[in-house]
Design a protein around this motif. Sequence first.
Motif, PDB file in Angstrom:
ATOM      1  N   ARG A 211      82.461  52.099  37.270  1.00  0.00           N
ATOM      2  CA  ARG A 211      81.192  51.548  36.689  1.00  0.00           C
ATOM      3  C   ARG A 211      80.604  50.613  37.615  1.00  0.00           C
ATOM      4  N   GLN A 212      79.431  51.063  37.933  1.00  0.00           N
ATOM      5  CA  GLN A 212      78.795  50.084  38.894  1.00  0.00           C
ATOM      6  C   GLN A 212      77.880  48.991  37.924  1.00  0.00           C
ATOM      7  N   THR A 213      77.880  48.044  37.970  1.00  0.00           N
ATOM      8  CA  THR A 213      77.384  46.868  36.989  1.00  0.00           C
ATOM      9  C   THR A 213      76.512  46.046  37.932  1.00  0.00           C
ATOM     10  N   SER A 214      75.349  45.437  37.553  1.00  0.00           N
ATOM     11  CA  SER A 214      74.567  44.791  38.469  1.00  0.00           C
ATOM     12  C   SER A 214      74.794  43.439  38.593  1.00  0.00           C
ATOM     13  N   THR A 215      75.728  42.906  37.251  1.00  0.00           N
ATOM     14  CA  THR A 215      76.384  41.668  37.461  1.00  0.00           C
ATOM     15  C   THR A 215      77.875  41.496  37.711  1.00  0.00           C
TER      16      THR A 215
END
Length: 321
Positions: A211-215
């Motif tokens: 999963r590519q999370t912005s945080t």
Amino acid sequence: MTTHSLPSVAIVTPAYNAGRFLLQAIESVQRQTLRNYEHIIINDGSTDNTLDVALSVDDMRITVRTISNNGVSFARNEGLRNCRAPYVLFLDADDILRPDALQHMVDVLEAHPQSPACFAQHIKIPEAGVDPSYEVQRPQRVLPQDKTLWHLLAKNIIVNGGALCIRTEAARAVGGFKTDLKLGEDWEFWCRLALLGDFIPIQNLVAVDYRQTSTGGNRQQRGSILKPNFTAVEAIYAIPDLALRFSSYDLSQQKRKAKIDSYWSSAKSELAHQNYWRFTGYLFAGLIMYPDSILQPKLIYRFLSGAFNGNRRVISKIAKK
């Protein structure tokens, strides 16, 4: 699984304020075709509902431990200390394990008793997960068949711990994760592990959705455009036994490649998160600081293909407006 039998494999999940995604990670483990496992969840001093989510699942294979917040490496090491299984896989709390991952990996390690680990492919998914309109690209990269350490010295070829299954005794023998590293701690750990022997690649297996999370911690710790954070690279090349395997010249060449690859990975991440101004800054600064990048055609190909695939849906939406 009886109370007297040992699990075939352990899954260790460090979780800090991961209540939003943790249940999906747990359920992905429960969907495994290999049923004889232990899932050790380390609640790393979370202040959200992480502990409640972990305890809400009624499954005797799950063990939940709460510790004070000391970071992901400390939490992983705590899980490693409590493993009973001969193999271990580190799954982050926001990632999703594919249903047949554990069975394939355990089978491979059983068939190759001299190898410390085996690794497979991963697929990157957006933060919100995958919906029917999202086109997931199957990985086209070729996993190296041998010389695992040599390849790791130039690039983090594994990327996500959910794509790597390790012999528990090997992970313990090299001392686990360095708790003082905040970025690339897994990459450095894998290099020390590869000193024990080559990892077995499973080319056609996609083991985990990343999963590519912005945080995400990796994005926050990468440093600035002009002052990238190469702490992990320096830690890797401080491993004493490397000098016994390779010449100083070879190590200097691989170290330069590692810094170049890390820099452009940061640039590609900015593009994937649609931070176009920062990406432009990386592009111009990178061509000045790393002009030898153009001498690495494989790097250029990975960069362009990854950037294109990661932004295909964005480009398509813009074109329809």
